[in-house]
Scaffold this motif. Structure first.
Motif, mmCIF file in Angstrom:
data_model
loop_
_atom_site.group_PDB
_atom_site.id
_atom_site.type_symbol
_atom_site.label_atom_id
_atom_site.label_comp_id
_atom_site.label_asym_id
_atom_site.label_seq_id
_atom_site.Cartn_x
_atom_site.Cartn_y
_atom_site.Cartn_z
ATOM 1 N N GLU A 223 37.180 42.395 29.914
ATOM 2 C CA GLU A 223 36.742 41.098 30.435
ATOM 3 C C GLU A 223 35.705 40.390 29.574
ATOM 4 O O GLU A 223 34.719 39.869 30.091
ATOM 5 C CB GLU A 223 36.215 41.302 31.859
ATOM 6 N N HIS B 131 42.720 40.619 37.415
ATOM 7 C CA HIS B 131 41.632 41.599 37.347
ATOM 8 C C HIS B 131 40.545 41.151 36.362
ATOM 9 O O HIS B 131 39.363 41.071 36.726
ATOM 10 C CB HIS B 131 42.198 42.964 36.950
ATOM 11 N N GLU B 132 40.947 40.839 35.157
ATOM 12 C CA GLU B 132 39.934 40.472 34.151
ATOM 13 C C GLU B 132 39.258 39.150 34.520
ATOM 14 O O GLU B 132 38.060 38.969 34.286
ATOM 15 C CB GLU B 132 40.541 40.416 32.749
ATOM 16 N N HIS C 184 36.486 39.700 36.991
ATOM 17 C CA HIS C 184 35.235 40.165 36.376
ATOM 18 C C HIS C 184 34.311 39.004 35.988
ATOM 19 O O HIS C 184 33.123 39.228 35.741
ATOM 20 C CB HIS C 184 35.529 40.981 35.111
ATOM 21 N N GLU D 69 33.736 47.508 38.995
ATOM 22 C CA GLU D 69 35.192 47.683 39.104
ATOM 23 C C GLU D 69 35.728 47.646 40.541
ATOM 24 O O GLU D 69 36.810 47.121 40.779
ATOM 25 C CB GLU D 69 35.633 48.965 38.397
ATOM 26 N N THR E 214 35.892 44.199 41.580
ATOM 27 C CA THR E 214 36.900 43.484 40.790
ATOM 28 C C THR E 214 38.312 43.784 41.296
ATOM 29 O O THR E 214 39.140 42.885 41.386
ATOM 30 C CB THR E 214 36.739 43.823 39.305
ATOM 31 N N TYR F 195 37.226 52.278 40.780
ATOM 32 C CA TYR F 195 38.190 51.208 41.016
ATOM 33 C C TYR F 195 38.772 51.280 42.434
ATOM 34 O O TYR F 195 38.671 50.336 43.211
ATOM 35 C CB TYR F 195 39.376 51.324 40.041
HETATM 36 ZN ZN ZN Z 1 37.935 46.134 35.290
#
Ligand code: ZN
Ligand code: BES
Length: 614
Positions: free
Chosen positions: A281, A305-306, A309, A328, A331, A393
């Protein structure tokens, strides 16, 4: 615990409002810096990228906040320090003893009046952040390529810096590269090549050092919208542009959920296949693996996802790597919400169930060391990489989803929106989050929730959210039918998405026989799947269940020789090792290793107990 309030001025650009934010430096195990004494605030980087010698040479000039310190401490690893100046005058410096994980503290003599420190340095052949690629290792095969990977503690291997996520700096950079190449950074970027190979960059929002990033190659830009677009090598550019054509929609969905995107531009660069992660990210410019360019947009949750971030991670940053779930877990939660907003709950729930299964497998893998399944980790004396598992995550995600279900989506969204707004451009540690959660959501609404159990205890608490997917139920039904009838019903699988295929392959039973896998392969040619994710889980199954048909072994070998994404590579080498095929794994690794970024080769070296020169 040493703690001190420092005030950093942040210009959040879009609202053009200069705010003073208080943040606290907590002691952390992965940086030698002592920012409470003297902290960097702005960097002027002036470097030359030398592809012949494979080094970066230049100088880093820091503006510092000096609390009457006489020494300022930087992190450095495998760097050659040539000269150091304090306010333009040469000054003394020393490098402390070398630690294999952390590198060396670089101590620079200053006076309590010093405002600027300049470090003249070179990278070396050991530098772990960098991967220098020859033309053969790129998509177009005509020009060399270089990219950096800073997270977690590798920025110190290409720039001497106070390499703690608690530090925030703005930066300007001048980067000189060969004339036929373009340079891009986690900053305001060029959209075409210059004639002299000199590029200047500006990052006006303060970012943590692990988000410093540079890529250099024969790349081009293609806009998706006014503020989103893609960089790739010429032969990839149109494919990448098609695959990521929903970028703008994703930014709009994200903004509707948790507030304005404050980084102005959101671009993605698709790197050569040796890039060690799915995505990274880096602010304004996500770095991504080409393995997600599937041709059907089926792996673009990576973009969500990115992008997420940009709030969780880049705006509100984990204070230490022991709080990695703060980056994470949030995110993944945000990623699922973006995917749901764009493509519906069905797709989001399939992704969530895949994450749920990954979590189960990770917990099983940690059964001898259950402390590694806590959200808040203890990483003293350990590499931050050890904490970068599915726990942060997927357990992080499950915690937040369970919390959402408990308090209701409306309240939860309002809470999160405020959380990002109130902590923008600052760091967050777990304890601070728990306090904020209690004060602003739970106590206020008289809700009781077992937050402490989720965060500080191993495993998954009993009140976890139950995730359901009709589509996956049908996939599981198909598996049962196949096992019962030994027939493959291709009609039922005709419209399956990548996620359904992944679920199908992953959930074939532990006692499946090679001839059954052969039957599936005859029907669906999974060995030759062009989807990297489906191929990877199929290869993993083939290895685990001793299947060798359809040329799968040579496919695995060429996959491992061309892809450097750590998650994929590590999964397959682990499977080979577990299947007692370590000698074969080592044989493949000997040739493949040269193609891997140090992030990947360090992991596989440890897994296969590989020593260079042997
Ligand atoms: Zn990540
Ligand atoms: N920030 C991570 C990548 C990372 C983690 C780099 C730890 C260094 C240390 C990135 O956002 C990420 O999580 N990438 C995932 C993809 C994602 C869709 C789950 C990856 O690389 O697989």
């Amino acid at each position: 615990m040493i703690s001190l309030l420092v005030f950093a001025a942040c210009d959040t650009s879009t609202n053009q409002k200069t705010q003073n934010k208080a943040s606290e430096y907590v002691v952390e195990p992965h940086s030698f810096a002592r920012p409470n004494e003297a902290a960097i605030q702005h960097l002027d980087l002036d470097i030359k990228v030398d592809f012949e010698q494979k080094i970066i040479v230049g100088k880093a000039t820091y503006s510092i906040v000096n609390n009457s310190a006489e020494v300022i401490v930087f992190d450095s690893k495998f760097l050659e320090i040539d000269k150091v100046e304090a306010d333009g005058k040469e000054t003394k410096f020393s490098l402390g003893s070398f630690d294999k994980m952390l590198g060396q503290p670089l101590k620079v003599l200053i006076t309590n009046q010093t405002k600027k420190v300049t470090i003249h340095y070179k990278t070396t052949s050991k530098t772990e952040a960098l991967q220098w690629l020859n033309p053969q290792q790129t998509a177009d095969k005509t020009a060399p390529f270089l990219f950096t990977q800073g997270q977690a503690i590798l920025t110190r291997t290409w720039i001497p810096i106070q390499d703690s996520p608690q530090i925030r700096i703005t930066y300007n950079a001048t980067v000189k590269v060969p004339k036929n190449l373009m340079a891009v950074m986690s900053a305001e970027n060029p959209k075409s090549k210059t004639t002299d190979g000199v590029y200047t960059f500006k990052m006006k929002q303060p970012i943590s050092p692990y988000l410093m990033a540079l890529a250099v190659g024969d790349i081009e830009y293609k806009a998706v919208s006014g503020r989103t677009g893609v960089y790739a090598e010429k032969s990839m550019l149109d494919k990448v542009h098609y695959e990521f054509s929903d970028m703008e929609k994703m930014v709009v969905a994200a903004e509707q959920l948790y507030g304005p995107y404050v980084w102005d531009q959101f671009d993605i660069i698709v790197l050569p296949p040796s890039f060690p992660f799915g995505g990274m990210e880096n602010p304004r410019l996500t770095f991504a693996t080409p393995t997600v360019i599937a041709g059907d947009k089926s792996l673009t949750s990576l973009v969500a996802h990115e992008l997420a971030h940009s709030w969780s991670g880049n705006l509100v940053t984990n204070a230490t790597w022991e709080d990695f779930w703060i980056n994470e877990g949030f995110t993944v939660y945000f990623e699922m919400r973006i995917m749901e907003a764009l493509y519906g709950a069905d797709r989001a729930n399939m992704l969530a169930l895949i994450a749920r299964q990954d979590l189960e497998e990770e917990i099983e893998g940690f059964k001898e060391t259950p402390n590694d399944t806590k959200l808040k980790l203890d990483l003293k004396g350990r590499n931050p990489d050890d904490g970068m598992t599915s726990i942060a995550y997927d357990k992080g995600y499950l915690f937040l989803r369970t919390l959402e279900e408990k308090v209701g989506r409306e309240k939860f969204d309002a809470f999160l929106k405020n959380y990002f707004k109130e902590h923008a451009f600052s760091t967050m540690h777990t304890e601070r989050f728990v306090k904020y959660l209690n004060e602003n959501l739970l106590d206020k609404n008289k809700i009781t929730f077992n937050t402490e159990e989720w965060i500080y205890k191993p495993g998954v608490p009993a009140n976890q959210a139950i995730i359901k997917s009709d589509k996956f139920d049908k996939v599981e039904q198909s598996i049962k039918e196949f096992l019962g009838t030994k027939k493959v019903e291709t009609a039922k699988t005709k419209d399956w998405t990548t996620q359904e295929w992944v679920h199908f392959v992953k959930n074939l039973p532990a006692n499946i026989k090679p001839d059954q896998l052969a039957k599936l392969d005859q029907a669906f040619n999974l060995t030759n799947s062009t989807n990297s994710y489906v191929a990877m889980v199929w290869y993993e199954k083939s290895i685990a269940h001793n299947y060798h048909g359809n040329g799968v072994d040579s496919k695995i070998k060429s996959f491992l020789n061309s892809v450097g994404r750590r998650w994929y590579v590590n999964t397959l080498f682990k499977a080979l090792k577990k299947a007692g095929r370590t000698a074969e794994a080592l044989d493949i690794y000997k040739t493949a290793r040269g193609n891997y970024h140090p992030v990947t080769s360090n992991t596989i070296d440890a897994l296969l107990e590989f020593k260079e020169g042997k």
